[in-house]
Design an enzyme around this catalytic site. Structure first.
Site, PDB file in Angstrom:
ATOM      1  CB  ALA A  97      -0.895   0.018   1.143  1.00  0.00           C
ATOM      2  CE  LYS A 146       1.930 -11.427  -0.465  1.00  0.00           C
ATOM      3  NZ  LYS A 146       1.939 -10.788   0.806  1.00  0.00           N
ATOM      4  CG  ASN A 168       5.682 -12.556   0.529  1.00  0.00           C
ATOM      5  OD1 ASN A 168       4.811 -12.084   1.333  1.00  0.00           O
ATOM      6  ND2 ASN A 168       6.863 -11.535   0.525  1.00  0.00           N
ATOM      7  N   GLY A 169       8.495 -13.602   2.283  1.00  0.00           N
ATOM      8  CA  GLY A 169       9.300 -13.185   3.494  1.00  0.00           C
ATOM      9  C   GLY A 169      10.620 -13.421   3.564  1.00  0.00           C
ATOM     10  CG  ASP A 170      12.431 -12.723   6.868  1.00  0.00           C
ATOM     11  OD1 ASP A 170      11.672 -11.730   6.739  1.00  0.00           O
ATOM     12  OD2 ASP A 170      12.695 -13.589   7.697  1.00  0.00           O
ATOM     13  CB  CYS A 222      -4.409  -6.715   5.534  1.00  0.00           C
ATOM     14  SG  CYS A 222      -4.207  -5.289   6.307  1.00  0.00           S
TER      15      CYS A 222
END
Length: 384
Positions: free
Chosen positions: A28, A151, A213-215, A111
């Site tokens: 966002a 997602k 997804n992540g890091d 979210c």
């Protein structure tokens, strides 16, 4: 800087063929047309819009209709939708398809923002398993030949995990791929992503791509994630903040044709200036574009010898001329600072109890009284 490489692994999402298995995560206030165009100039992949609220799209909110526009250079075009009502999300999908706004649609169930989860939206929603399945099912049907993906996060907290059930439900509903941010809502962006969960999801969902997804702060991280989890692609979020050229490094790492980068201070300055220029074009307003790029200053110049006065000036500049004057004071030959410029970017936050509607965890079925309450979850300033 040496970057690990992996065998070429193209990614297919429905009818979309990607040369490299890389997706820009929706963020966002970040992944507008300007930033997406900038990332594309360095590398390859799928570049997703910032999150679009389905109700605002159906109601044709002026700002929302502007956000779904793509530059003519963007292909394939990708839009992420957020919502809590199956009918509203399906109607938003039908608008996108009928009016040819995108080639790919993603649904946000990740979210963790309290004002969203306390209304049952975002990462809280997959706990209501039938509602989740209904949303994906109706959205897929409305999308027709346009691939629709999902997602999500691991779940609400470690005692209320939903990702395996949600992944299988999305697969059964006809989703073209699923992406997992390997944290729970309660973890926000803190700690370390649980890549083992991505591997678990890959074993559970077998007929469509599973993305991790992540890091992912570097191309090395992306290569390692795919090797350790056997996932089909990576979704890159905060790691590209102030580093749009990361997509060039990722393309090269996966056998594609990315731009080779020598990240001197001069190179970074030029990238920052280009970002500001594209934002001015996007907003059709020089002052607004220059104000919007201010949030990126600390990310671009992390670790570089840029004095406080110049950083402050860039964070308050209101014209491209001011930005040019400030950048002109820098030592363009200053080399890439190595570790000081790497690692985590953006706010990590701290683990905290997820804000939820009253009695939300008592059942995985949605109480009829909760529907009106959940309408408040459809706000525009949230993210995944």
């Amino acid at each position: 800087m040496t970057v690990a490489t992996a065998p070429a692994r193209p990614l297919r999402i429905g009818p979309i063929d990607l040369d490299v298995p890389v997706v820009l995560a929706p963020m966002a206030g970040i992944t507008n047309t300007a930033f997406r165009r900038l990332c594309r100039e360095y590398g390859a992949g799928l570049y997703v819009s910032e999150m679009i609220t389905s109700r605002a799209l159906v109601e044709r909110n002026e700002t929302t209709m502007r956000l779904i526009r793509h530059h003519e250079s963007e292909t394939p075009r990708s839009i992420q939708l957020y919502g809590v009502d199956p009918k509203t999300i399906a109607e938003a999908v039908r608008i996108i398809v009928a009016e040819d706004h995108a080639d790919h649609i993603d649904l946000n169930f990740g979210c963790p923002v309290p004002k969203v989860t306390r209304k049952g939206g975002g990462a809280a929603l997959p706990w209501k398993s039938k509602l989740f399945a209904d949303i994906v099912d109706q959205a897929v049907k409305a999308a027709g030949d346009i691939p629709l993906t999902v997602k999500m996060r691991k779940g609400i907290d470690r005692d209320h995990l939903t990702f395996l059930d949600a992944g299988r439900a999305a697969e059964d509903a006809g989703a073209a791929a699923v992406a997992l941010h390997a944290r729970t809502a309660s973890e926000f962006y803190s700690g370390h992503a649980d890549w083992n969960a991505i591997g678990e999801l890959k074993l559970a969902v077998t007929s469509i791509p599973v993305l991790g997804n992540g890091d992912i702060w570097s191309a090395d991280d992306a290569v390692r994630m795919m090797a350790e989890t056997d996932c089909d692609g990576v979704v890159v979020g905060r790691g590209c903040l102030g580093r749009p050229w990361l997509f060039g490094e990722l393309a090269n790492a996966f056998g594609g044709a990315g731009k080779t980068v020598d990240a001197t201070l001069g190179f970074v300055s030029d990238a920052f200036r280009r970002h500001a220029e594209l934002l001015v074009e996007f907003f059709e307003d020089e002052d607004r574009g220059c104000r919007d790029v201010r949030k990126h200053v600390s990310w671009y110049f992390k670790g570089y010898p840029v004095g406080g006065d110049i950083r402050t000036g860039l964070a308050t500049a209101s014209s491209l001329a001011e930005i040019d004057e400030l950048l002109g004071r820098l030592d363009r030959s200053a080399p890439y600072p190595g570790a000081d410029a790497e690692g985590q970017r953006g706010r990590a936050g701290h683990p905290k109890k997820t804000a939820l509607p009253e009695k939300w965890l008592e059942s995985r079925e949605l109480a009829s009284s909760a529907s009106e309450m959940m309408r408040g979850a459809e706000i525009e300033n949230s993210g995944g």
